[in-house]
Design a protein around this motif. Structure first.
Motif, PDB file in Angstrom:
ATOM      1  N   SER A 266      10.144 -34.246  15.968  1.00 46.40           N
ATOM      2  CA  SER A 266       8.957 -35.036  16.271  1.00 46.40           C
ATOM      3  C   SER A 266       9.317 -36.419  16.798  1.00 46.40           C
ATOM      4  O   SER A 266      10.234 -37.077  16.309  1.00 46.40           O
TER       5      SER A 266
ATOM      6  N   ASN B 229       8.218 -39.218  14.064  1.00 45.57           N
ATOM      7  CA  ASN B 229       8.892 -39.346  12.778  1.00 45.57           C
ATOM      8  C   ASN B 229       9.137 -40.825  12.453  1.00 45.57           C
ATOM      9  O   ASN B 229       9.335 -41.618  13.358  1.00 45.57           O
TER      10      ASN B 229
ATOM     11  N   PHE C 183      -0.130 -42.065   4.376  1.00 44.07           N
ATOM     12  CA  PHE C 183       0.529 -41.040   5.171  1.00 44.07           C
ATOM     13  C   PHE C 183       2.021 -40.983   4.898  1.00 44.07           C
ATOM     14  O   PHE C 183       2.716 -42.000   4.998  1.00 44.07           O
TER      15      PHE C 183
ATOM     16  N   LEU D 102      13.979 -34.499  13.676  1.00 44.53           N
ATOM     17  CA  LEU D 102      13.420 -33.332  12.985  1.00 44.53           C
ATOM     18  C   LEU D 102      12.208 -32.768  13.719  1.00 44.53           C
ATOM     19  O   LEU D 102      11.206 -32.422  13.114  1.00 44.53           O
TER      20      LEU D 102
ATOM     21  N   PHE E 252       9.625 -31.386  10.295  1.00 49.41           N
ATOM     22  CA  PHE E 252       8.709 -32.078   9.405  1.00 49.41           C
ATOM     23  C   PHE E 252       7.432 -32.485  10.116  1.00 49.41           C
ATOM     24  O   PHE E 252       7.468 -32.859  11.275  1.00 49.41           O
ATOM     25  N   GLY E 253       6.327 -32.402   9.408  1.00 48.84           N
ATOM     26  CA  GLY E 253       5.087 -32.921   9.947  1.00 48.84           C
ATOM     27  C   GLY E 253       4.351 -31.971  10.867  1.00 48.84           C
ATOM     28  O   GLY E 253       3.475 -32.390  11.614  1.00 48.84           O
ATOM     29  N   LYS E 254       4.669 -30.666  10.836  1.00 43.11           N
ATOM     30  CA  LYS E 254       3.978 -29.706  11.684  1.00 43.11           C
ATOM     31  C   LYS E 254       3.785 -28.427  10.887  1.00 43.11           C
ATOM     32  O   LYS E 254       4.750 -27.869  10.364  1.00 43.11           O
ATOM     33  N   ILE E 255       2.574 -27.923  10.837  1.00 47.62           N
ATOM     34  CA  ILE E 255       2.313 -26.760   9.999  1.00 47.62           C
ATOM     35  C   ILE E 255       2.544 -25.439  10.717  1.00 47.62           C
ATOM     36  O   ILE E 255       3.333 -24.604  10.294  1.00 47.62           O
TER      37      ILE E 255
ATOM     38  N   GLY F  69      -0.914 -33.265   7.413  1.00 49.93           N
ATOM     39  CA  GLY F  69      -0.058 -32.354   8.156  1.00 49.93           C
ATOM     40  C   GLY F  69      -0.093 -32.536   9.657  1.00 49.93           C
ATOM     41  O   GLY F  69       0.313 -31.651  10.395  1.00 49.93           O
ATOM     42  N   LYS F  70      -0.545 -33.689  10.142  1.00 49.18           N
ATOM     43  CA  LYS F  70      -0.556 -33.960  11.581  1.00 49.18           C
ATOM     44  C   LYS F  70      -0.190 -35.415  11.799  1.00 49.18           C
ATOM     45  O   LYS F  70      -0.810 -36.312  11.241  1.00 49.18           O
ATOM     46  N   ILE F  71       0.754 -35.664  12.668  1.00 47.56           N
ATOM     47  CA  ILE F  71       1.228 -37.034  12.824  1.00 47.56           C
ATOM     48  C   ILE F  71       0.453 -37.815  13.877  1.00 47.56           C
ATOM     49  O   ILE F  71      -0.126 -38.854  13.613  1.00 47.56           O
TER      50      ILE F  71
ATOM     51  N   GLY G 209       3.803 -37.877   6.032  1.00 46.57           N
ATOM     52  CA  GLY G 209       4.020 -36.538   6.567  1.00 46.57           C
ATOM     53  C   GLY G 209       5.348 -36.275   7.255  1.00 46.57           C
ATOM     54  O   GLY G 209       5.760 -35.135   7.397  1.00 46.57           O
ATOM     55  N   THR G 210       6.063 -37.318   7.684  1.00 49.41           N
ATOM     56  CA  THR G 210       7.321 -37.066   8.397  1.00 49.41           C
ATOM     57  C   THR G 210       8.547 -37.388   7.549  1.00 49.41           C
ATOM     58  O   THR G 210       9.673 -37.264   8.003  1.00 49.41           O
ATOM     59  N   THR G 211       8.289 -37.833   6.335  1.00 47.90           N
ATOM     60  CA  THR G 211       9.390 -38.174   5.423  1.00 47.90           C
ATOM     61  C   THR G 211      10.198 -36.932   5.105  1.00 47.90           C
ATOM     62  O   THR G 211       9.667 -35.958   4.595  1.00 47.90           O
TER      63      THR G 211
END
Lengths: 299, 299, 299, 299, 299, 299
Positions: free
Chosen positions: C154, C157, C38, C152, E88-91, C89-91, C40-42
C-alpha cells in the motif's frame, strides 16, 4: 522436534521462530545464533527462559538496517540454530552443554552469539572459546559484579558466573563495565584488581576505549547482561538496578568495540514477561542486531 | 493480628513482611520503619496503600550493601514495626494517628522512616518531629507544589500537604526541589518565597547544596514524593509528571544530605500495581536503603 | 450517536470523553481537536485506534497550567469535536475523510489538532492545510523516516506517510527531527536532501532553531510521531525505537517553535494498551497541552 | 467541566463518555443513568471509581439488541447524566449527594440506574426511592451479607450498606440472593430473618420467583453487587468470592423480575483495572443493558 | 523469509514457530495448517493477528495425547506451513489469498486447518472447499450471527462472514451453534431458516447430533469462532459475549462430529494479548489438537 | 532473616507475611503452615515460587468464617512458620528438606499444611507422613497424572511426583481425582489400577465418597494441585488444562473428606503472577481456609 547436530548429545530445538534475516541452514554462515532457555539459579524473579524466543519474535519490529554501523543484516550471513535442548533443574550439565554447543559453532568456522537465559551460561561459552582463542579477553557489561564464589548453595549460580570465568581464563583479563551493585568484598576486589570500567553514571565508552588500547588485535568475548541498561529502558530483567545506562552509552561502546576483534558474544538476563510493553525485548533485539554486525566484521 | 504499642490507640499490624535486614523487635534500634497504607484523598489513580508492603517485598531483590555510601545495612540497627492500623474513609484521624506513631518512635529514641501511602501523611509526622526538633527544616523532593489550601473538598488532601506543613512549621523553612507542576498561583508563590530548588531539568543537587549551606547542623526532615523521579523509572505512582529526575540526581542529593543532619524521613506515593515490571518498587526500596543509611549517620 | 458537521460526509462521534478544558460547542473557539481512530496499516503491533480516547481520559490527571509557557488552558478557547467516524479496513477513504475534516476545521477559522491513530493520517491533514497555507513547512518529530514509496502492498501505509506528504507539499520543505531508523536508502536521502535535524542523541532543539531561522513567519505544520520519544517514557507505541528523546528535549523544541507560526498539528502513534502504567498516555496528553498553547499563540 | 442540575449542590460531570444509545439531553427520557466514582471505604483492593466510565466505554462492544428480552435499546429512551461530582475522602456527604441526585432523577419522572462505585452508595439511592415508593422492596444480588453495623471505623463502609438500608426501609423487606460470605453472626441473621435466597450454588431464580410471589405489583429496587457473579466471569471486583453465579443464572433472574415492577437499580463494585481482559466490564455493560430494558418496562 | 509455494502469488512465512508435533516439510501429510494474521476489519479490539503464533507457542504446554479421542498427535502426520503472507489494510485481496492457499492445500491431497486471524477469512477457505466438496455443509460455532450484509462500510467485515459464505454455498446448509448475539433481524432470520442450534445455555451437542443426522457422510466444514466459548475461559477475543459454552460442551460436539466427515476447519478470533494468563491461547491450542485428530479420521 | 528450628539444617524464613489468623509462635498450635518456594523443574511457565507469599497476602481479602463448615479460623489454633529456606537449582536436596520440615511439624504434634511451590515437593512430605501414619492413603486432586518415571532428565520433576509417592507409600492406595491429561500410558495405568476418580466433567465428590468408604478412619493425606480447578477460576498456574472443576465441586469434596481423617495436606502449583486479577490466589487462600478447618477436625 529436534535434530542431533554433533557426535555429542547436543541437539537444537528448531520448532520455534528464527531471528530476522537468519537462515535455518548452516552452510556459508559467518555467525551461529543459539538460545539457552535456562533460568534455574535465578533467586528473585525467574523467566529468562522466555528470552531467546521473544528476542526473535520482536526482531521483526525493527529495521534490518543499522544506521550507526551503516550495514544491513542482509549484507551478512548467519544461521539461527534454535534453542539448545536442556534438562530442567540441573545447572552443571547445562553449562557443560553450552560449552559443547559453542564448541560446535566454532568447529563450523562460525562465531557464536548466544541468547540467554541467565548469566550462568557464560562460563560454558567462555570455556569453549578459550580452546580456539587462548589469549581471550572478556568485556562484561553488567549491573552486578557476579563474583561471589558460591551463592544459595551453588557455585554455578548466576551471581558467581564471572568468578567461574576468571578461574578458567588464561589471560585473567576481565573488564567489568558499569558495575553498580555487589557486596562490599566484590566492589573492593574489582577496584583493587583494576577491573572496573565506570561504576555508575558518566560515559563508560571513553574509559573502555582507554582500557582496551593495549589489547588491539586481541580476541574479545563480549558478555552483555542486559541489566547493565537502566531499568527505564530494560525493566524486563530479573534484578533491575536503578542508575544504569542508556542506548546511547551502548552505541558508544559498540563504536569502541568496532575497532577490536569480537569473536564471540552473549546477551543474557532478558525476562520478557516482566515488561508487558515489549520495549525490553526490542532493546535486546536491537542489541543483537549490533552484535551480529560486530561479529561479522571480524574475518 | 496487631499489638498495642503505646498508651494511645496506636497499633501496628505485624502480620506482613519486613524490610530487608530489619528486626521485628524494638530494642537497641537506631531507626523505626512503619508503613501507612492510606490513599483516601487520591483523586486520579489510587493504590498507594499497597506501597509499604511492596517496598518490603522487593527489598530482598537488591543488595544490602550501598556502594555509594560504602555501608551495608547489616552495619546498622533498625526495626520494622509493620503498618499502622488505620480506619478507612477518614483523613484527619489518620493524620493524627501518624503524628502519634511518629511521636512514639521518637520517644523510643529512634528516628522515623515512614513508608506511604499518599503524601498527606507527612503533615502528621512533621507535627511530631517539631516537638523534638522545633527548628526543623523540610526538604521536599516532589513533582508537584502541593500548596493548595483546599482541594476536592478537603484541607487534608495530598495536594495540600505542604500548605499544612508550612502552617505548623516554626522555622517556615521549606526547600522544594524539582517542582514541575502546579497552578499558576502555586508556582508564583514558591518562586517569590525563594523556596524553589530547580524547576525541571538540570542538576538540583548543586542548588540544594547552596541553599542548605546556611543551615549546617540544623535538623532536616526529608520527604520524598516518588513522583519527583522521572516517569521513565517511576511509572508506579498516581500522578506521574514527565520531565523528572533520574537515580543519578537522587544519588547526588544523598551526597549533599550526608553532610547534614537528617532526623526523619518519608517515602510516599508509590502505587506499585501501576508498574507491572516492579521497577518502581525496586527504586523505592533502593531509596529506602539510602535513607536508612542517611538516618543512621546522625547520632 | 453522531452528528453531521458539514455538507460532506464527515461526521464526528461525540459519545466519548473530551480533552481537559475543551468545549463540546464550536463557537468562538481558536482550536479544533478531533481524533482519528485508525490503525489499519500497522504491521507490527496495532492499537493506536485507542489513542484519542485515552489521551482525553488521562488529560484530567495533569494540571491545566503549563509552567514552561506560563499559560493555563482556561485562558484559551478550544473545541473537542470527538472522533471522526471512519470505515474499517480501508485506507484511502480514511485519508480523504481526514482531509475533509481538517478542511472543515480551517473553514471555521480554527486551527486543527489531530489525535491519532497511526501516522498515515497526516497526509490527509497536510492536504487540507496547504489549501489555506500553500507555502507550508512541515516539522516532523519521528524515530522513523517514513519515506518508503510503498510498503506491504500500500502507498498509504504509515511507513510511507512523509513520502505522500512530500508529493503534495508545494514548498518541499520538510524538517525531519531525530530520525534514527530507516532503510539504507531512506537515511541516505534525508542526509542528501538536508532534511535531517539530529540523528539520534544530542540536543535537537539547537539544530532545529538554526534550520528554521530562514523561515521566520512562515506557516508550520507540526507532526509528532510519539515514537520520537525514547521508549523509556513512551513504551506505548507500535514500533518503539531505542535511543530516543526525553521530555526535556521536547520542551526545548517547544521553546523554538514558540517563536514561529504553528498553524496545525497532530500527535500520532500512541497505542495506550501497550503501556499499562499509563505514562505514555500522560506524556501524550502533556504534549497535547503544549501544542494547544502553541497553536493558540498564532492569531 | 460540569453543570449545575438542580437547586441543591448536585452537579454532574459531562466531560466523559456516555452509555451506548443514551442521550446527553434530558427531555422525554424514561430512565436516567448516572455514575458514582466513589471507592473511599474499600479496604482490600480499590478502583471501583473507574467502573462507571469503563462500563460506558465497553458498552459499544456489545449489540444494542437483547435477544432474551427481544428489545433493542433504540426502542427505549434514556439519558446518561455523566458522573456525579463528589468530594474525596469523605463518606457521609457522598451518600447524601447520591440521595439528592437520585431524588432529582425521580423528580424528572425518570427511573434511576446508578453505576458504581462501591456498594455504600446504595443507601443514598434507597433513601431517595422510599420518598416516592414508601412500600419499596429491595432485591440484593451479592456475594457478601453487608450487614455489619460498623466496619473499620465507619457506619458507611460498604460492608455495612444493607444494615443502613434496612434501618431506613419502611417495609423491612430485603431479599438477599446468593450470599456466600459473611461473619457467623451475619449468616445466622439472614437465615433467621428468612432473607436468604440461595446460599451458593444451585439456581437462585426459582427461589426468588417463589419469594417474590406475595409482592406482585410492589415496587422493587434492585441492587446488583457484581461480586455476586462467579470470579471466573467477574474477576474485576475488589473482593471476589469463589463459588458464584454465571450469566445464565442472572438471565433467569431477569426473567423473574420482568414480571415485577423494578423502579430503580444500581450496578456496583466493578473495579475494571483488576481484569485486564475487559470481560468483567463487558459483563457489567450487558447487565446494564438488561436493567435498562427492565426499567423501561415499568410505565 | 518466505518461500513461494504455488504458481500463484501465495507464499508462506516460515520464520516462525510450528505447532507441536507438526512437520515443516510437506510430503506424506494428511493435514496442512496455516495461519492468517489478519484483523483488518475488527472494529472493537484488534489483535487476532497474533493468534496463529500464540496457538503454536503454547501448544507445547499441553500433552500430545488426547484422552477423549484416545489418539496421540504423533500417530498422525501433518504439516505446518507457517503464516500466509498478506498485505495490510486491504480485505478482499486477503480473502482471495486465503482461498488460493486453501486450494493449494487441497491440491496436495491434504485437509486444511486454518488458524486465524479474524472470522472474515472463512469465506475464502469455503470458496476453495466447495470446489472439491460441492455439497459441503457448514457447522459454525459462534457467539454472533455474523449475517450482516455490510458493516462499517465493507461487505467483507467479520460481522458479515456467514452472509458471504451462504451466498457461495451451493447446499445453503449452515448450522449455527450457540449464537447468542445479533441484531433483531439476524436472530429472526436464523430462527426462521431453522439454522439455529441452541441459542445460549443448555447442551448444544444433543441438538447438533439431531440436526446433522440427515447428513451422515456429507462433507462438513467446521468454523470455530472462539467467542462461542464462555468469556470465563476465552477472555482473549475481541468481542467476548457473556453466557457462552465450556470445554465440556465443546468435547460433546467433538463426539458428535467424530461420527461425521469433517474435511476442513478453522479456528478464528483469538486475540491472545487480551488474556495475559494465556488460558485462552491454551484453550485454542487444545481445540486445534481435537480438530487435527478429527480431520485425520477422514480418509 | 531466619531462625534454626531443629537439629537438622531446616530453617524457616520469617521475614514475610503470615496467613490470616495464624500465629508466629509455635505453642499450643494444632496445625503448622509452611511455604516451599520451589519451582525448579517447571518446564513450561515458572513462578510457583511466588505462591506461598501471595496466598498469605490475599488471605486478608476473604472472611475468616467458613459458612460451609460453620467454623471461624479464630476458633482454631495454627502457626505459620514462614517459608522453608531452600537452595536454588537443585531438586533432590529440596525434597529432602521438605521431608525434614514436615517431620519437624509432626514431631511438634501438629498437622502440616504445605503451601507450594511446585508439585514435586509432595514426595517429601509424604515421606515424613508415612513415618507417623504408615497406612496412609493419598487423595490427589489434579489435572495431570504425574506418573512419569522420569521427565526432562530428572526423576524429581513435578511430572513424576505421584510415581515417587507410590514408590514409598506402603498402602499403595492413591486416589486420583479428576485427572484429565496424561500420556497414553499414564491414562491406561490409572484406569487399570482403579485409581481414577472421575476423568473430566461430572461430579467427582460422589465417586470419591464411594471410593473412600472402605477406608473410614484411615489417615488421609490430601494433595491439591490447583490445576485441578478449571482454568476459568484458576488461570494462575503453570500448565492450565481446560475442562476442569469449579469451587462447587471442591466444596462437595470437602464435605466428603470432613467424614474422614485428613492428617496432612498441601496446596501446590499456584503461579500468582500469571493471573493479574488475583482470583487464582484468592481461590487458593479459600482452599487453604477449608483445609485448615478440615485438619483441625482431626484430634
Amino acid at each position: 522436534m529436534s535434530s542431533r547436530k554433533s557426535e555429542t548429545e547436543i541437539t537444537f530445538d528448531s520448532t520455534g521462530a528464527i531471528f530476522m534475516g537468519a537462515k535455518r541452514e548452516i552452510k556459508n554462515s559467518e555467525i551461529g545464533i543459539f538460545g539457552v532457555t535456562f533460568d534455574g539459579t535465578t533467586s528473585f524473579r525467574p523467566g529468562t527462559r522466555f528470552g531467546p524466543s521473544e528476542i526473535r519474535n520482536v526482531s521483526y519490529g525493527i529495521e534490518s538496517f543499522c544506521p550507526q554501523l551503516n550495514i544491513d543484516l542482509d549484507e551478512i550471513s548467519f544461521t539461527d540454530f534454535g534453542n539448545l535442548e536442556i534438562p530442567f533443574g540441573k545447572i552443571q550439565p547445562v553449562v557443560e552443554m553450552v560449552k559443547e554447543a559453542t564448541d560446535y559453532i566454532y568447529s563450523l568456522n562460525m562465531k557464536p552469539l548466544l541468547l540467554g537465559g541467565e548469566h550462568s551460561i557464560t562460563s560454558g561459552s567462555i570455556n569453549a572459546a578459550i580452546k580456539y582463542f587462548p589469549n581471550l579477553i572478556i568485556v562484561q557489561l553488567d549491573a552486578h559484579a557476579d563474583l561471589r564464589d558460591e551463592w544459595l548453595g551453588s557455585k554455578y549460580n548466576h551471581a558467581c558466573v564471572m568468578r567461574r570465568c576468571l578461574e578458567i581464563l588464561p589471560s585473567k583479563k576481565l573488564f567489568q563495565v558499569g558495575i553498580r551493585s555487589g557486596t562490599k568484598k566484590e566492589i573492593l576486589e574489582i577496584k583493587q584488581e583494576n577491573r572496573l570500567v565506570k561504576q555508575e553514571f558518566g560515559k563508560p565508552a571513553i574509559e573502555l576505549d582507554e582500557a582496551l588500547k593495549p589489547f588491539k588485535g586481541k580476541p574479545i568475548y563480549l558478555t552483555v547482561d542486559l541489566d547493565w541498561f537502566d531499568p527505564s529502558i530494560m525493566s524486563g530483567t530479573g534484578t533491575p538496578e536503578p542508575g544504569g545506562f542508556l542506548w546511547q552509552d551502548f552505541a558508544s561502546i559498540i563504536d569502541v568495540l568496532a575497532e577490536h576483534q569480537v569473536i564471540g558474544a552473549d546477551i543474557v538476563e532478558l525476562a520478557p514477561q516482566l515488561d508487558p510493553s515489549g520495549v525490553s525485548s526490542i532493546l535486546a533485539a536491537k542489541t543483537a542486531r549490533s552484535l551480529l554486525i560486530l561479529l561479522s566484521k571480524v574475518k
